[in-house]
Each structure stands twice: as C-alpha cells, then as structure tokens.
Motif scaffolding. Structure first.
Motif, PDB file in Angstrom:
ATOM      1  N   UNK A 115       6.314   4.929  19.452  1.00 23.62           N
ATOM      2  CA  UNK A 115       6.240   5.169  18.015  1.00 23.62           C
ATOM      3  C   UNK A 115       7.033   4.105  17.243  1.00 23.62           C
ATOM      4  N   UNK A 116       8.322   3.954  17.619  1.00 25.59           N
ATOM      5  CA  UNK A 116       9.108   2.884  17.009  1.00 25.59           C
ATOM      6  C   UNK A 116       8.491   1.530  17.348  1.00 25.59           C
ATOM      7  N   UNK A 117       8.006   1.396  18.594  1.00 26.13           N
ATOM      8  CA  UNK A 117       7.395   0.138  19.007  1.00 26.13           C
ATOM      9  C   UNK A 117       6.146  -0.162  18.183  1.00 26.13           C
ATOM     10  N   UNK A 118       5.366   0.875  17.906  1.00 19.78           N
ATOM     11  CA  UNK A 118       4.171   0.687  17.086  1.00 19.78           C
ATOM     12  C   UNK A 118       4.565   0.163  15.713  1.00 19.78           C
ATOM     13  N   UNK A 119       5.646   0.722  15.147  1.00 21.75           N
ATOM     14  CA  UNK A 119       6.137   0.239  13.857  1.00 21.75           C
ATOM     15  C   UNK A 119       6.515  -1.236  13.932  1.00 21.75           C
ATOM     16  N   UNK A 120       7.148  -1.611  15.050  1.00 24.60           N
ATOM     17  CA  UNK A 120       7.578  -3.000  15.197  1.00 24.60           C
ATOM     18  C   UNK A 120       6.378  -3.941  15.255  1.00 24.60           C
ATOM     19  N   UNK A 121       5.398  -3.605  16.109  1.00 27.31           N
ATOM     20  CA  UNK A 121       4.200  -4.444  16.196  1.00 27.31           C
ATOM     21  C   UNK A 121       3.530  -4.520  14.832  1.00 27.31           C
ATOM     22  N   UNK A 122       3.475  -3.379  14.151  1.00 28.85           N
ATOM     23  CA  UNK A 122       2.865  -3.342  12.822  1.00 28.85           C
ATOM     24  C   UNK A 122       3.623  -4.265  11.858  1.00 28.85           C
ATOM     25  N   UNK A 123       4.956  -4.224  11.911  1.00 28.23           N
ATOM     26  CA  UNK A 123       5.741  -5.070  11.014  1.00 28.23           C
ATOM     27  C   UNK A 123       5.484  -6.541  11.301  1.00 28.23           C
ATOM     28  N   UNK A 124       5.430  -6.899  12.586  1.00 23.55           N
ATOM     29  CA  UNK A 124       5.148  -8.293  12.943  1.00 23.55           C
ATOM     30  C   UNK A 124       3.755  -8.685  12.450  1.00 23.55           C
ATOM     31  N   UNK A 125       2.764  -7.811  12.686  1.00 20.57           N
ATOM     32  CA  UNK A 125       1.400  -8.146  12.274  1.00 20.57           C
ATOM     33  C   UNK A 125       1.331  -8.299  10.758  1.00 20.57           C
ATOM     34  N   UNK A 126       2.025  -7.419  10.022  1.00 23.65           N
ATOM     35  CA  UNK A 126       1.994  -7.525   8.562  1.00 23.65           C
ATOM     36  C   UNK A 126       2.627  -8.818   8.091  1.00 23.65           C
ATOM     37  N   UNK A 127       3.715  -9.247   8.745  1.00 21.39           N
ATOM     38  CA  UNK A 127       4.316 -10.512   8.320  1.00 21.39           C
ATOM     39  C   UNK A 127       3.348 -11.660   8.565  1.00 21.39           C
ATOM     40  N   UNK A 128       2.552 -11.560   9.656  1.00 20.99           N
ATOM     41  CA  UNK A 128       1.520 -12.570   9.881  1.00 20.99           C
ATOM     42  C   UNK A 128       0.447 -12.524   8.813  1.00 20.99           C
ATOM     43  N   UNK A 129       0.012 -11.314   8.445  1.00 26.56           N
ATOM     44  CA  UNK A 129      -1.019 -11.172   7.419  1.00 26.56           C
ATOM     45  C   UNK A 129      -0.558 -11.772   6.096  1.00 26.56           C
ATOM     46  N   UNK A 130       0.693 -11.495   5.735  1.00 26.63           N
ATOM     47  CA  UNK A 130       1.198 -11.997   4.458  1.00 26.63           C
ATOM     48  C   UNK A 130       1.255 -13.529   4.474  1.00 26.63           C
ATOM     49  N   UNK A 131       1.758 -14.091   5.608  1.00 28.02           N
ATOM     50  CA  UNK A 131       1.826 -15.561   5.696  1.00 28.02           C
ATOM     51  C   UNK A 131       0.433 -16.164   5.593  1.00 28.02           C
ATOM     52  N   UNK A 132      -0.546 -15.541   6.280  1.00 31.34           N
ATOM     53  CA  UNK A 132      -1.906 -16.088   6.267  1.00 31.34           C
ATOM     54  C   UNK A 132      -2.531 -15.953   4.882  1.00 31.34           C
ATOM     55  N   UNK A 133      -2.257 -14.818   4.201  1.00 28.02           N
ATOM     56  CA  UNK A 133      -2.832 -14.625   2.868  1.00 28.02           C
ATOM     57  C   UNK A 133      -2.259 -15.637   1.887  1.00 28.02           C
ATOM     58  N   UNK A 134      -0.972 -15.954   2.041  1.00 31.42           N
ATOM     59  CA  UNK A 134      -0.361 -16.938   1.143  1.00 31.42           C
ATOM     60  C   UNK A 134      -0.983 -18.303   1.302  1.00 31.42           C
ATOM     61  N   UNK A 135      -1.454 -18.593   2.538  1.00 33.54           N
ATOM     62  CA  UNK A 135      -2.079 -19.886   2.792  1.00 33.54           C
ATOM     63  C   UNK A 135      -3.579 -19.827   2.510  1.00 33.54           C
ATOM     64  N   UNK A 136      -4.061 -18.679   1.942  1.00 25.35           N
ATOM     65  CA  UNK A 136      -5.486 -18.534   1.608  1.00 25.35           C
ATOM     66  C   UNK A 136      -6.392 -18.691   2.819  1.00 25.35           C
TER      67      UNK A 136
END
Lengths: 205, 205, 205
Positions: A1-22
C-alpha cells in the motif's frame, strides 16, 4: 500500500516533467514508467537479476497506462505545480523504501557494503535520472544542490549497520527507511542546500 | 532481404540525424549503429539474451562501416532531407518487422502479454530514442505527436491476439507487421497527429 | 600503477566536466564514477560478465569518494583548464590500456574479431560518452573531429592481429596499447583533425 503510493509518486513526477516538456501521450507514459521503474531496472541489470519487478507484477504496467490516460484527460497546465508539491512527501517515502529494498537485495547477493549501498542509491535515484536524460535536462539529483541521493546513501548505510548488528530484517528496513526519508523530510522542511563548490568565479573556458 | 532494407533505413535515419548535428565520422557510424541495432540490443539486455543480433551476424557491422564511408564520401547537406523522406517507407516496414519479431521473442520467453508487447515496442522504438539522446534532442518518438510507438504497440497486440488464436507463426507475424506498418502508413499519408494534451495555457513554472 | 593513473585521469576528466556544469557534490562523484567505470560496465553488461570491476575491487569506489571530497575542498574554477590539460596524457595511456584489456576480454569470450574490437573501443570511449550525456552535451568523442575512438579502434585491431600471429599475451597487449596511445599522442601533438564531412553548406532543415 505504501509502496503503491511511492510508485505512484514517482510516476506522477515523471508525468509532470513530461507534460512540462510538451511530450505527447507516448512520451508521458514512457517517462512516467521510466521514472517509476527505471531505478529498479538499472539495479537489476547491474545485478543480473531477472525477472524485473514490472515483469513479475505486470499489473503495474496497466496501472501506469491508466494513470497516463487519466492525466491526459484531466490534467491541465495549472495542475502541474500543485501535483509536484503534493507528490513531494510520497516521493520522500518512496525514496526511502526503494533505498532500503535495493540495499537489502544487493547485500543478499553477497556484495560488499559500499556496492550494496550504491545499488540502493541507484534504485532510489536513477528513475529520476533517466527521466531527466530523456527530457534533455541535466539530472536534478546531480545539480539542484538539495540532498536527495545523499539521503538515500545515508539510508543505505543505516541498513548495512543494522544488518551488521544482526537486527531482524524488518527492523533493519525500518531504520533504513526512517533515516533516508527522515533526512529528506528535514532537508525539505528547512530548505537546506549542499555547500557550494568553491568555483564561483566564472571561467573563460 | 526486407529485413536488410529495414536495418538500412534505420541506419540511414541515424546517419542523417548525426550529419545534421555535424558529428564527425566516428559519430556518424556510432549513431547509425545505435539507431539500427539499439532497440534490439536494449530488448536483449532486458531479456538477458545472448548473443546479440550484431554479434551473431557480425557482417552487419562491416556493412554499417561501409555505409558510413559511403555517406561521408557522397552525402552532401542537400541530400539530407530527401534521404530522410526516402527512408520513411522502409522505416515503417522496419518498424513493423522489429515489432513483430521482438514481441514473438518475448512471448517465446514466457513473458506476460503486456510485457511482450512492450518488448516489441522497445525493439522498434528505442533505436531512435538512443539516436536522439546521443544527439542531445528530446526523442522524437515521445514528442512529435505522430503515432509511431503506438503503431508498434498495436502491432504487438495483433501478434498476441493471433498467437492466442493459435494462428501459425508466419500468419501471426504477418498480421502483426501489417497492423503496425499499415497504421503507420495511414498516419503518414493522412498527416494524423495525436490529440494534444490539454495544457495549452503557458505555465509560469 | 599505470592503470590507477588511467582510472584517475578518467575520473578527473569527469570531475572537470561536472564542475563546469556546476553540478553539486553528488553530481561530481557520479559523473567522475561514470567516466572512470562506465565504459567497462557497459562492456560487461553487453558481454554478460559479472562481477563488475568496481564490485570486485570496491576499494576503487572509496578512492573515488575521497577524490571527490578533495576536489570539492581544493579545486577552484581557475584549476579546471590546467587539470584537463594535465590529464590528457594519462588519459591517452588509459585509453590504450582500456582498449587492449577490453578487446582481449572479448576475444577470450570467443567473439568475432570485429565485435571484440568494438568492445575494446566501447570500454575506452563509453565512459566519456556517458559523462557527456549526463552533462547534457553531444558526446565529444562523436563530434570534436579529433581521433579518439579511431585510435582505440586501431589499437583493438593491433591486438587482434598480434593474437592471430600467436604472439604471447603481454606482447599483444603491449602492441595494442602502443598503437592506440601512440596514435592518440601523435594526434594530440600535431593537432590533427578528421577530414570534415562534405556538408558544409547550411541546410534549411
């Protein structure tokens, strides 16, 4: 459960970085996936371990695709900064968990302490490094003067120490996560930055 | 024969990218080689397969060196755009072949369907991704809003479906290549672009 | 002893590159480590060899950390260019040693000559390539029109030739190092640059 949150947080940081680069939809999902699973995959390639985490638990790949679809549908530019802020804390926890887990795996493979700590640090940090390389940036972990890899490094040594003292596995993992995440939380709260390297004079190159 | 055309198309796209960045002779041949063989090599490292394609068929390395020498001798700046246009079609065919082949290999290794499709997509796409990383660009496959990886992804699923229906191998491969290459051809002819992500407002960052 | 000098030269070139990009302490040590051990690690991943050099000789990792601490404490911007100049010669020797060693290992693994030479070249060159990718530059080895990888390539063939003539191992290694380092030294002394590719006209893209 905590691990799922961690993977989710990492994936979201990737999504945000990718969205910023369009980046497009493909780029969003690839960068999210690299950020979430890249560190563990590099570690497993170096240790010659198979199958990878995301091969054994292929459901994560589906979750990642679903997350990307959700992000494309609902995320707007004004959401990017709040998303990044909101993921800071799960990210700090994820960093601790990835460090402790990676170090323990490497110790179990009989590697010397410093190599095991290095593997734990790679697990925690290289997802973000790959994210930044694909986004054509100098990796933030190497250049933002905030302790991130250093917290992972300290957490890895905490696990090695607990292991050497023959602490039970759950205790060693707990000490390691607490050290890494605690140091990171302290750095985030105080805004601590690493002492700058002495070369402040500009150089003609 | 068709495969040779595909490898050639990939290598030429690497050569053109390297020439545009004014790399030297070493850079031209390395980028051509990374583009042509990088995807399959990443797949083989992830699957822990040896020997690599270019180790088993070392003659390809000689062909690549010869191609680079030819390019340095005869290619001029005004040839770059026509070369890229001319390689679009063999590239689309190569993408289909690499996808089908990569997916089949991963299925044969007993991996779950989604992982196998991912491996097929990596085979088709990561050569170009490595090319762009070395040329210090954001990978085109992640940012140009044209379906490329998505066509490979669809082609991979076509192979999985045909495999599940117990189609003979040649039929499964054919369906997969036809799907991936056909979708790509359709996208190239119609100029289709992926729907843009909603973040069109600029962000203050 | 000579090998230690070579690793040191590679690590110093990584430190200088990282310092120029204003990376922090973590970035300095990671880039120094990638430059020094990256080429051999890529070769070992491709050849599926374990343990890595830096796992077997973990003391090197400690030496690297010590070097980084020293660099942060004592290095100033005005030291960067002299440091780079001073490391050119050990770097040329290191390049020769890494080439000869990498080619011999690959030949011993029964690979075809061209693949073995390629592995030797990767050993010598990819540390610097990874350094430049992390520093968000086009790899100098591919773009500065100075022979570096080509010297390694020639040195690899010298080893293959000596091996085919059944020269004893120390002689083959010596010939290989002499060829690679000698060519590089000649290029450094004469300032030779590779003939430029014909595309000097600018292109509209």
């Amino acid at each position: 459960m905590v691990e799922a949150l961690a993977v989710l947080a990492f994936a979201l940081s990737g999504l945000v970085a990718a969205a910023r680069k369009r980046l497009d939809a493909v780029g969003l999902s690839v960068v999210a996936g690299l950020t979430a699973f890249g560190g563990g995959t590099v570690r497993d390639v170096l240790l010659d371990r198979r199958p990878f985490f995301w091969v054994e638990h292929a459901a994560w790949l589906w979750a990642l695709l679903a997350l990307t679809v959700l992000a494309i549908t609902f995320m707007r530019a004004r959401h990017l900064s709040p998303t990044l802020r909101a993921t800071q804390w799960p990210d700090a926890i994820g960093m601790g968990l990835f460090t402790a887990n990676g170090t323990l795996i490497a110790l179990g493979a009989g590697l010397p302490a410093i190599v095991a700590v290095l593997m734990g640090t790679i697990t925690a940090v290289f997802g973000g490094v790959l994210r930044d390389i694909v986004c054509n940036e100098i990796p933030a972990a190497f250049s933002d003067h905030r302790p991130y890899a250093l917290c992972a490094f300290a957490g890895g040594w905490a696990l090695v120490a607990a292991h050497a003292l023959q602490a039970p596995e759950w205790a060693a993992l707990g000490v390691s996560v607490a050290t890494a995440t605690g140091l990171r939380a302290w750095a985030m709260v105080t805004g601590y930055t690493l002492p700058r390297w002495g070369g402040d004079q500009t150089e003609g190159d």
